[in-house]
Scaffold this motif. Structure first.
Motif, PDB file in Angstrom:
ATOM      1  N   LEU A 232      76.907 -19.274  91.668  1.00  0.00           N
ATOM      2  CA  LEU A 232      78.153 -19.363  90.904  1.00  0.00           C
ATOM      3  C   LEU A 232      79.043 -20.527  91.336  1.00  0.00           C
ATOM      4  O   LEU A 232      79.937 -20.925  90.585  1.00  0.00           O
ATOM      5  CB  LEU A 232      78.955 -18.064  91.054  1.00  0.00           C
ATOM      6  CG  LEU A 232      78.271 -16.766  90.628  1.00  0.00           C
ATOM      7  CD1 LEU A 232      79.190 -15.578  90.893  1.00  0.00           C
ATOM      8  CD2 LEU A 232      77.884 -16.820  89.165  1.00  0.00           C
ATOM      9  N   ARG A 233      78.805 -21.056  92.530  1.00  0.00           N
ATOM     10  CA  ARG A 233      79.719 -22.035  93.107  1.00  0.00           C
ATOM     11  C   ARG A 233      79.089 -23.418  93.179  1.00  0.00           C
ATOM     12  O   ARG A 233      77.875 -23.574  93.176  1.00  0.00           O
ATOM     13  CB  ARG A 233      80.116 -21.605  94.525  1.00  0.00           C
ATOM     14  CG  ARG A 233      80.715 -20.215  94.658  1.00  0.00           C
ATOM     15  CD  ARG A 233      82.119 -20.113  94.133  1.00  0.00           C
ATOM     16  NE  ARG A 233      83.004 -21.107  94.722  1.00  0.00           N
ATOM     17  CZ  ARG A 233      84.332 -21.076  94.569  1.00  0.00           C
ATOM     18  NH1 ARG A 233      84.906 -20.115  93.855  1.00  0.00           N
ATOM     19  NH2 ARG A 233      85.094 -22.011  95.107  1.00  0.00           N
ATOM     20  N   SER A 234      79.939 -24.429  93.308  1.00  0.00           N
ATOM     21  CA  SER A 234      79.452 -25.814  93.390  1.00  0.00           C
ATOM     22  C   SER A 234      79.292 -26.282  94.833  1.00  0.00           C
ATOM     23  O   SER A 234      78.643 -27.305  95.083  1.00  0.00           O
ATOM     24  CB  SER A 234      80.423 -26.754  92.660  1.00  0.00           C
ATOM     25  OG  SER A 234      81.719 -26.692  93.254  1.00  0.00           O
ATOM     26  N   GLU A 235      79.886 -25.536  95.793  1.00  0.00           N
ATOM     27  CA  GLU A 235      79.818 -25.962  97.185  1.00  0.00           C
ATOM     28  C   GLU A 235      78.422 -25.725  97.774  1.00  0.00           C
ATOM     29  O   GLU A 235      77.619 -24.960  97.235  1.00  0.00           O
ATOM     30  CB  GLU A 235      80.856 -25.212  98.034  1.00  0.00           C
ATOM     31  CG  GLU A 235      82.295 -25.419  97.614  1.00  0.00           C
ATOM     32  CD  GLU A 235      82.770 -24.381  96.596  1.00  0.00           C
ATOM     33  OE1 GLU A 235      83.965 -24.358  96.285  1.00  0.00           O
ATOM     34  OE2 GLU A 235      81.918 -23.605  96.100  1.00  0.00           O
ATOM     35  N   THR A 236      78.159 -26.360  98.915  1.00  0.00           N
ATOM     36  CA  THR A 236      76.880 -26.161  99.601  1.00  0.00           C
ATOM     37  C   THR A 236      76.867 -24.800 100.301  1.00  0.00           C
ATOM     38  O   THR A 236      77.915 -24.177 100.525  1.00  0.00           O
ATOM     39  CB  THR A 236      76.652 -27.240 100.664  1.00  0.00           C
ATOM     40  OG1 THR A 236      77.625 -27.087 101.716  1.00  0.00           O
ATOM     41  CG2 THR A 236      76.771 -28.638 100.067  1.00  0.00           C
ATOM     42  N   LYS A 237      75.678 -24.367 100.668  1.00  0.00           N
ATOM     43  CA  LYS A 237      75.543 -23.091 101.383  1.00  0.00           C
ATOM     44  C   LYS A 237      76.325 -23.115 102.677  1.00  0.00           C
ATOM     45  O   LYS A 237      77.003 -22.123 103.017  1.00  0.00           O
ATOM     46  CB  LYS A 237      74.066 -22.800 101.654  1.00  0.00           C
ATOM     47  CG  LYS A 237      73.824 -21.457 102.326  1.00  0.00           C
ATOM     48  CD  LYS A 237      72.338 -21.155 102.434  1.00  0.00           C
ATOM     49  CE  LYS A 237      72.088 -19.774 103.017  1.00  0.00           C
ATOM     50  NZ  LYS A 237      70.636 -19.448 103.062  1.00  0.00           N
ATOM     51  N   GLN A 238      76.258 -24.202 103.400  1.00  0.00           N
ATOM     52  CA  GLN A 238      76.966 -24.290 104.673  1.00  0.00           C
ATOM     53  C   GLN A 238      78.473 -24.216 104.472  1.00  0.00           C
ATOM     54  O   GLN A 238      79.187 -23.565 105.251  1.00  0.00           O
ATOM     55  CB  GLN A 238      76.597 -25.584 105.405  1.00  0.00           C
ATOM     56  CG  GLN A 238      77.146 -25.682 106.821  1.00  0.00           C
ATOM     57  CD  GLN A 238      76.709 -24.518 107.703  1.00  0.00           C
ATOM     58  OE1 GLN A 238      75.586 -24.042 107.615  1.00  0.00           O
ATOM     59  NE2 GLN A 238      77.613 -24.035 108.548  1.00  0.00           N
ATOM     60  N   GLU A 239      78.969 -24.857 103.431  1.00  0.00           N
ATOM     61  CA  GLU A 239      80.403 -24.823 103.152  1.00  0.00           C
ATOM     62  C   GLU A 239      80.866 -23.404 102.828  1.00  0.00           C
ATOM     63  O   GLU A 239      81.923 -22.953 103.285  1.00  0.00           O
ATOM     64  CB  GLU A 239      80.737 -25.767 101.994  1.00  0.00           C
ATOM     65  CG  GLU A 239      80.671 -27.237 102.349  1.00  0.00           C
ATOM     66  CD  GLU A 239      80.778 -28.145 101.135  1.00  0.00           C
ATOM     67  OE1 GLU A 239      81.208 -29.302 101.313  1.00  0.00           O
ATOM     68  OE2 GLU A 239      80.431 -27.716 100.013  1.00  0.00           O
ATOM     69  N   ILE A 240      80.071 -22.694 102.029  1.00  0.00           N
ATOM     70  CA  ILE A 240      80.431 -21.329 101.651  1.00  0.00           C
ATOM     71  C   ILE A 240      80.331 -20.396 102.850  1.00  0.00           C
ATOM     72  O   ILE A 240      81.215 -19.567 103.087  1.00  0.00           O
ATOM     73  CB  ILE A 240      79.548 -20.846 100.487  1.00  0.00           C
ATOM     74  CG1 ILE A 240      79.879 -21.653  99.215  1.00  0.00           C
ATOM     75  CG2 ILE A 240      79.747 -19.353 100.228  1.00  0.00           C
ATOM     76  CD1 ILE A 240      78.984 -21.342  98.035  1.00  0.00           C
TER      77      ILE A 240
END
Length: 255
Positions: A232-240
């Motif tokens: 659902l999100r545009s951020e990277t996995k690490q950022e989330i």
């Protein structure tokens, strides 16, 4: 690392394999599990479990679903325990309003308001339960001038509702509902919220994930909720991962 910000790990369905579940969680980098309170009779069990297992943290509160057995002395006991464990308790909760149960609405509202006052007195955040009750919850938070924030557990609702909670100092709990494609409204809302407002949760043993209906939910399924959030999100996995971890620590006490 991951934090399950809402898991009823004190419930009896975990009594036979609690240690095994925690070991599996460790292997999945689930660093901490928060156990919200539901009823006075289970508070001591929560506290004892957190003394036994360092992965666990506890909140204490009276859930609206269990208020048919409410006694006013519970509020006195709650305040006493919050004072006694002020350096360990992470929040007052799970508290709130539920329009789908059979507990008298005026009683729910009274106990909710009293717990907000106790949380304010102890300078503790709250973990909010909602079910067809956003308008009344928000009205009450504003009327009581509640300032300690916390987490809106298992959020489902509109972008406007979510933003109002955020403006009141709350984080938004993201759980298994986003694994269901039919939950378009909630998925769309979660996709649009600022990343610094989101925390992950399972609500185990309740709220099973898509494909696990009818099974006991478990904190070890938290990575699957994360994977659904990634879609659902545009951020990277690490950022989330990093954001959700720090958001829990920022929204609760004694982390």
């Amino acid at each position: 690392m991951l934090i399950d910000s809402h898991c009823h790990f004190d419930f009896s369905c975990f009594d036979h394999d609690r240690a095994e579940v925690l070991n599996r969680c460790k292997k999945l980098s689930i660093d901490t599990i928060v156990i919200p309170g539901t009823q006075a009779s289970l508070w001591q069990k929560q506290i004892d479990l957190c003394h036994t297992y360092p992965q666990l943290r506890f909140a204490l509160g009276l859930h609206p679903y269990f208020l048919n057995s409410f006694e006013p002395i519970y509020l006195v006991q709650l305040s006493h325990l919050l004072n006694h464990y002020q350096d360990k308790v992470v929040a007052l909760g799970e508290i709130g309003l539920d329009a789908h149960n059979y507990v008298d609405w005026k009683l729910q509202l009274h106990v909710f308001e009293q717990q907000l006052l106790i949380a304010e007195e102890h300078k503790l955040p709250v973990i909010l339960h909602h079910r067809n009750s956003h308008n009344e919850l928000i009205r009450t938070l504003k009327a009581k001038k509640f300032t300690q924030g916390g987490i809106v557990h298992a959020f489902s609702g509109s972008l406007q509702d979510a933003q109002t909670y955020i403006d009141l100092g709350f984080k938004i709990g993201v759980g298994g509902v986003i694994t269901y494609s039919r939950a378009n409204k909630t998925r769309t809302t979660i996709a649009q919220l600022p990343l610094n407002s989101l925390v992950l949760e399972t609500d185990a043993p309740d709220m099973p994930l898509m494909g696990k209906q009818g099974q006991r939910n478990s904190p070890e399924y938290l990575p699957e909720i994360l994977e659904s959030l990634l879609v659902l999100r545009s951020e990277t996995k690490q950022e989330i991962l990093q954001a959700c971890f720090f958001n829990v620590r920022a929204s609760l006490a004694n982390f």
